[in-house]
Design a protein around this motif. Structure first.
Motif, PDB file in Angstrom:
ATOM      1  N   SER A   1      -8.646   1.771  -1.504  1.00 21.82           N
ATOM      2  CA  SER A   1      -7.082   0.903  -1.624  1.00 21.82           C
ATOM      3  C   SER A   1      -6.358   0.303  -0.370  1.00 21.82           C
ATOM      4  CB  SER A   1      -5.919   1.771  -2.078  1.00 21.82           C
ATOM      5  OG  SER A   1      -6.372   2.753  -3.564  1.00 21.82           O
ATOM      6  N   GLU A   2      -7.098   0.872   0.413  1.00 28.59           N
ATOM      7  CA  GLU A   2      -6.835   0.051   1.888  1.00 28.59           C
ATOM      8  C   GLU A   2      -7.770  -1.234   1.999  1.00 28.59           C
ATOM      9  OE1 GLU A   2      -4.203   0.001   4.074  1.00 28.59           O
ATOM     10  OE2 GLU A   2      -3.239   1.581   3.113  1.00 28.59           O
ATOM     11  N   PHE A   3      -9.353  -0.831   1.544  1.00 30.56           N
ATOM     12  CA  PHE A   3     -10.331  -1.684   1.788  1.00 30.56           C
ATOM     13  C   PHE A   3     -10.037  -2.726   0.512  1.00 30.56           C
ATOM     14  CE2 PHE A   3     -14.875  -3.333   0.489  1.00 30.56           C
ATOM     15  CZ  PHE A   3     -14.665  -3.637   1.746  1.00 30.56           C
ATOM     16  N   LEU A   4      -9.550  -2.249  -0.269  1.00 31.86           N
ATOM     17  CA  LEU A   4      -9.080  -3.731  -1.283  1.00 31.86           C
ATOM     18  C   LEU A   4      -7.701  -4.364  -1.067  1.00 31.86           C
ATOM     19  CD1 LEU A   4     -10.110  -1.048  -4.750  1.00 31.86           C
ATOM     20  CD2 LEU A   4     -11.545  -2.631  -3.897  1.00 31.86           C
TER      21      LEU A   4
ATOM     22  N   GLY B   1       0.473  -1.398  -0.244  1.00 27.67           N
ATOM     23  CA  GLY B   1       0.104   0.333   0.161  1.00 27.67           C
ATOM     24  C   GLY B   1       1.198   1.134  -0.159  1.00 27.67           C
ATOM     25  N   THR B   2       1.852   1.430   0.935  1.00 29.99           N
ATOM     26  CA  THR B   2       2.243   2.637   0.707  1.00 29.99           C
ATOM     27  C   THR B   2       3.535   2.781  -0.266  1.00 29.99           C
ATOM     28  OG1 THR B   2       4.759   1.231   2.209  1.00 29.99           O
ATOM     29  CG2 THR B   2       2.413   2.318   3.692  1.00 29.99           C
ATOM     30  N   LYS B   3       3.868   1.038  -0.757  1.00 27.31           N
ATOM     31  CA  LYS B   3       5.034   1.604  -2.045  1.00 27.31           C
ATOM     32  C   LYS B   3       4.097   1.579  -2.953  1.00 27.31           C
ATOM     33  CE  LYS B   3       7.713  -1.372  -4.130  1.00 27.31           C
ATOM     34  NZ  LYS B   3       8.582  -2.873  -4.730  1.00 27.31           N
TER      35      LYS B   3
ATOM     36  N   PHE C   1      -8.339   6.370   9.496  1.00 27.93           N
ATOM     37  CA  PHE C   1      -8.546   5.569   8.444  1.00 27.93           C
ATOM     38  C   PHE C   1      -8.645   4.897   7.837  1.00 27.93           C
ATOM     39  CE2 PHE C   1     -11.289  10.375   9.316  1.00 27.93           C
ATOM     40  CZ  PHE C   1     -12.704   9.831  10.498  1.00 27.93           C
ATOM     41  N   GLY C   2      -7.899   4.711   7.646  1.00 32.34           N
ATOM     42  CA  GLY C   2      -7.243   3.776   5.893  1.00 32.34           C
ATOM     43  C   GLY C   2      -7.157   2.569   7.122  1.00 32.34           C
TER      44      GLY C   2
END
Length: 386
Positions: free
Chosen positions: A159-162, A32-34, A51-52
């Motif tokens: 994106s975090e949810f996915l 995710g951070t990448k 929240f993420g």
């Protein structure tokens, strides 16, 4: 199985899911951070990160619901009838063509979808799709989420949810698909493997579902044919599916107030300890404790059964209606503490309104009345009737 090998196996079955989740979570966070450039990283506030994280963790609940929905969908496709759908402690049941929310929690599980075979013949039932339906649903949704994540530009939170949907979907597939027992509960892969292994396992699985379905509709177990529960005593009762049928046989005698016969069934099974699942062992000990309380009042046997570990298990499963019955009997008959006994009688009354299995409620009410008639009336103790 040697005790040390069994302990190692139990430790591995409990830690593997945790390690998988930890490892997959690390990978998800790294990926995710990448995919964010330095400017985007700098713009993420603490609140935004929180929240993420919430969106990421919420995917666990979604995948759990989807897993149970998979059992429901593929169960209906396979000709099963809906019985109950549980996530956490919230249980959806169908009664008189209406849906109701009840409360129940099975130690070691996050959710459960129970269905009943419509067929009267175990050979004509489809087992694989029903058992693996949850895994198939997790796989389909995870693939869909991966496609969306890979091909569509989304917000950081989505994106975090996915990420979470993909990662926890993979975890659900592995922890439910690889045959194992987690916290004493056989997973979907283990059940499927056992059923495909031989016809005895298939029959035991079928009877489990049939009995629970009929109990949920309000039928008493004592009104079911005893022939359903007769298993060859040369069978491997350390197997969870076979052990469960012997436990149902004991419940049959318990429901008929034939406590000596029920006790004999449990004493037969306890001889397989420590090779039976810890969950079954604890349940068996709870019932043996109850029979010692109401039949013999043998303090030495009671002390031997009512250990610190069993007390912890009883506390952890206090949502079971049978636990309120057990503790009511213990405090009334052994402790002679009427006030404490009545607190569990009150708890029993509350559980009657939230417990999802109607037939079991009716049976337990009769047992409570049996205890009252035997131990209260003779002592001239006034208690409110159920």
């Amino acid at each position: 199985m040697p005790k040390n090998k069994k302990n190692i196996k139990e430790i591995l079955s409990s830690t593997i899911p945790f390690l998988l989740m930890l490892g997959c979570g690390f990978i998800a966070g790294f990926l995710g951070t990448k995919n964010l450039d330095q400017n985007e990283l700098a713009e993420i506030s603490f609140l935004g990160s929180l929240f993420g994280f919430i969106f990421f963790i919420s995917s666990v609940l979604v995948q759990t619901i989807l897993h149970e929905a998979g059992h429901l969908v593929f169960g209906l496709m396979s000709g099963y009838e809906f019985v109950s759908f549980r996530v956490g402690s919230f249980t959806l049941i169908k009664e008189n063509n209406k849906f109701f929310i009840k409360k129940f929690n099975l130690k070691g599980t996050a959710g459960q979808c129970l269905m009943m075979p419509k067929s009267d013949n175990c050979e004509s039932c489809s087992y694989v799709l029903y058992n693996l339906g949850g895994i198939l649903m997790n796989a389909l949704v995870s693939i869909l989420c991966f496609i969306i994540y890979s091909s569509v530009t989304t917000s950081i939170y989505l994106s975090e949810f996915l990420y979470g949907m993909i990662i926890f979907g993979v975890i659900a597939i592995l922890t439910n698909g690889i045959p194992m027992k987690i916290s004493g509960i056989s997973n979907d892969g283990y059940n499927t493997f056992s059923i495909l292994k031989n016809n005895t396992m298939k029959y035991c699985f079928y009877i489990q579902l049939k009995v629970h379905g009929l109990l949920s509709k309000g039928m008493r177990i004592k009104d079911m044919p005893i022939e359903w529960f007769e298993i060859d005593e040369k069978s491997d009762f350390s197997n969870p599916l076979i052990c469960s049928i012997k436990c149902i046989e004991a419940s049959y005698y318990h429901d008929r107030l034939e406590f000596d016969k029920a006790k004999s069934c449990y004493e037969f099974l306890i001889n397989y300890s420590p090779n039976i699942l810890k969950l079954f062992e604890n349940e068996i000990k709870c019932e043996l404790l109850f029979y010692e309380i109401i039949v013999t009042q043998n303090q030495n046997n009671i002390n031997e059964l009512y250990t610190k570990k069993l007390k912890s298990y009883i506390k952890a499963t206090n949502c079971y209606i049978s636990r309120a019955r057990l503790m009511y009997a213990y405090h009334l008959i052994i402790e002679k503490d009427i006030k404490k006994a009545n607190t569990f009688l009150d708890k029993f009354d509350k559980l009657k309104n939230t417990y999802p299995v109607k037939g079991e409620i009716s049976g337990e009410v009769e047992v409570i009345n049996f205890i009252k008639n035997k131990f209260l009336i003779s002592d001239n103790i006034n208690n409110s009737s159920l």
